[in-house]
Design an enzyme around this catalytic site. Structure first.
Site, PDB file in Angstrom:
ATOM      1  N   GLU A 263     -12.114   1.921  13.889  1.00 29.88           N
ATOM      2  CA  GLU A 263     -11.992   3.335  14.737  1.00 29.88           C
ATOM      3  C   GLU A 263     -13.428   3.823  15.148  1.00 29.88           C
ATOM      4  O   GLU A 263     -14.169   3.824  14.145  1.00 29.88           O
ATOM      5  CB  GLU A 263     -11.276   4.267  14.072  1.00 29.88           C
ATOM      6  CG  GLU A 263     -11.061   5.496  14.833  1.00 29.88           C
ATOM      7  CD  GLU A 263      -9.840   6.628  14.094  1.00 29.88           C
ATOM      8  OE1 GLU A 263      -9.343   7.131  14.629  1.00 29.88           O
ATOM      9  OE2 GLU A 263     -10.017   6.397  12.765  1.00 29.88           O
ATOM     10  N   LYS A 338      -3.634   6.493  20.262  1.00 28.31           N
ATOM     11  CA  LYS A 338      -3.434   7.139  18.917  1.00 28.31           C
ATOM     12  C   LYS A 338      -2.375   7.931  19.291  1.00 28.31           C
ATOM     13  O   LYS A 338      -2.550   9.113  19.749  1.00 28.31           O
ATOM     14  CB  LYS A 338      -4.589   7.515  18.425  1.00 28.31           C
ATOM     15  CG  LYS A 338      -4.619   8.209  16.896  1.00 28.31           C
ATOM     16  CD  LYS A 338      -6.034   8.525  16.307  1.00 28.31           C
ATOM     17  CE  LYS A 338      -5.936   8.856  14.869  1.00 28.31           C
ATOM     18  NZ  LYS A 338      -7.176   9.335  14.307  1.00 28.31           N
ATOM     19  N   CYS A 372      -5.702   4.354  12.520  1.00 31.91           N
ATOM     20  CA  CYS A 372      -6.048   5.205  11.164  1.00 31.91           C
ATOM     21  C   CYS A 372      -4.607   6.310  10.954  1.00 31.91           C
ATOM     22  O   CYS A 372      -3.930   5.565  10.210  1.00 31.91           O
ATOM     23  CB  CYS A 372      -7.079   6.180  11.564  1.00 31.91           C
ATOM     24  SG  CYS A 372      -8.027   6.913  10.220  1.00 31.91           S
TER      25      CYS A 372
END
Length: 506
Positions: A263, A338, A372
């Site tokens: 990321e 995300k 993440c």
């Protein structure tokens, strides 16, 4: 008989075995006519030798499985035993058939209790897999039905056996070997008085079956490389891309199918922004994203490798998102936003969450990407698993070990509960010139389901903590099919859909 006296050997039946085979069949099948003629056995062996499997003990035949190859469509529908073998003479074997049909399994009564039937069934399953056939079919007698016919219909009897309320020596054994009852067959073997002519049509599905008519060839042995990326000072986007290409080149040299980056791997470019404001610096970084996407897509084609680009900020109008790209080696690209934004991203960078999660097809399996924080929400992994995901890639950035462990533990949970592989990939080192990104902690890793076919700790590979390196792992996607169907536990299959459901709002 003592097990110390046994010397068992599994092999193909031969024509010379007929005298012993006749004696064994006469003993086992005295209630329904005894053995088959030698001509029939010789024909079976001549037409399909690998399907005739036996077990001998020091030269003495003690167990046999007789099998033919058939057309699945024809014999998954109602039929009788005479459709397979007419008068125990004419055999319905089809060299072009797409399924096996289990004609008989019989075991010397003195050898029952040694699980010889299970050995024969496993040998049949291996034959089905090796020939790339769709399934194994079998007509199963329900020999104890005669004791319950006054109070139960055949269908009710089958249900009671399935519930283990009634024991049937044939049906109970077949159910224990992963066969499923597909239908009730009437007048299957009329002379079978114990079953009153009824039988079950049972099926074992070959989950590894690959239809020959499929035009899309997909790899099942997959190699991935995760780049544990060292944050360092860069003076231009081209300098970052040069370092990226170095790793892509290195990973592709090892014939890898995927390379994954962390990321915000290009976050050092924020240090070039002439501002102390974090919100302005992250938008400056977003100005490079389309150029990086194009360059990484070109690398995917040039180096013949699928690239999980890590994540980068993407500005759409006035809204900023954190996105990861899949750059396929055929030149096509996909994007995964995300969805869950951390308090830091929302507060300091004003990043918004995306609205869609999707599994992507590749030439080396079906993949999902969760950036993440997203891996800490189990619903997303389950949605991807329902879409057929086999490998989950998790680019992450964490500053402290406890933050890293949240990602790691949740990733391992996703691998277990969704019976898939999960690769996490992070960055290491210091970046003092960039506000809020001054320290990193990472130990990239690849996780597997937790079952016998995988490492004892369900860790396929892991990097040295806080060290720039490439982590490689070879993944067998066929093992996922097996564990999902035949594993010690079957998390995907055993969900109580009658109690709860998971819905993705479009």
């Amino acid at each position: 008989m003592s097990t110390e006296d046994l010397i068992l050997k599994v092999r193909e039946l031969t024509k010379d075995d007929f005298p012993q085979l006749k004696q064994l069949m006469d003993t086992v099948y005295k209630d329904i006519g005894g053995s088959w003629p030698k001509h029939t056995i010789d024909t079976l062996i001549g037409q399909f030798p690998e399907g005739q499997i036996c077990i001998e003990d020091q030269g003495q035949l003690v167990a046999v499985a007789l099998t033919v190859q058939v057309d699945y469509k024809r014999f998954s529908n109602p039929h009788t035993y005479d459709d397979l073998i007419t008068n125990r003479m004419t055999i319905a074997h089809d060299d072009n058939g797409d399924a096996l049909y289990g004609l008989d399994v019989f075991i010397d009564p003195e050898y029952r209790g040694y699980r010889l039937g299970r050995r024969l069934y496993e040998a049949r399953k291996e034959l089905c897999r090796s020939l790339n056939l769709r399934a194994i079919l079998a007509g199963g007698r329900i020999v104890n039905y005669c004791h319950h016919a006054d109070e139960l219909t055949p269908s009710q009897y089958i249900e009671e056996v399935d519930r283990k309320a009634i024991y049937d020596p044939i049906l109970s054994f077949q159910l224990a070997n992963d066969f499923q009852v597909k239908r009730l067959l009437r007048q299957y073997l009329p002379e079978d008085k114990k079953s009153q002519g009824y039988a079950t049509l049972l099926e074992w599905s070959n989950i590894l079956f690959d239809p020959e008519e499929s035009t899309f060839s997909q790899k099942r042995q997959v190699r991935i490389g995760a780049v544990q990326w060292q944050m360092r000072e860069f003076h231009s986007a081209e300098e970052v891309l040069k370092q990226v290409e170095y790793f892509v080149d290195a990973v592709s040299d090892y014939k890898s199918d995927f390379v994954v980056f962390p990321e915000f791997f290009n976050a050092p470019l924020m240090g070039l922004a002439n501002t102390a404001q974090q919100q302005e610096a992250i938008r400056y970084l977003a100005s490079f994203t389309e150029h990086f996407r194009q360059q990484l897509s070109q690398m995917a084609v040039s180096y013949n490798i699928n690239i999980i680009t890590g994540s980068m900020p993407l500005l759409e109008g006035k809204e900023l998102f954190n996105v990861a790209y899949l750059c396929r080696r055929d030149g096509s690209t996909e994007v995964q936003y995300k969805l869950h934004i951390t308090p830091h991203e929302r507060r300091d960078w004003v990043i918004e969450g995306g609205h869609k999660v999707q599994a992507f097809d590749t030439d080396a399996g079906k993949v999902g990407i969760l950036v993440c924080y997203d891996v800490e929400f189990p619903e997303l992994g389950r949605i991807l698993a329902d879409q057929g995901m086999e490998m989950l890639f998790v680019p992450f950035w964490t500053d402290t070990k406890n933050a890293y462990l949240r990602v790691r533990h949740c990733a391992q949970a996703r691998a277990i509960e969704n019976e898939c592989y999960v690769a996490i990939c992070g960055s290491v080192g210091n970046l003092p010139q960039v506000e809020s990104l001054d320290v990193q902690y990472a130990q990239s890793a690849v996780f597997s389901p937790s079952d016998f076919a995988f490492p004892h700790d369900a860790v396929m590979a892991e990097a040295t903590p806080n060290t720039e390196m490439i982590l490689f792992s070879d993944l067998d996607l066929d093992k996922l099919k097996v564990v999902r169907s035949e594993g010690s536990v079957r998390n995907l299959k055993d969900r109580r859909r009658d109690l709860f459901t998971l819905t993705l709002h479009k």
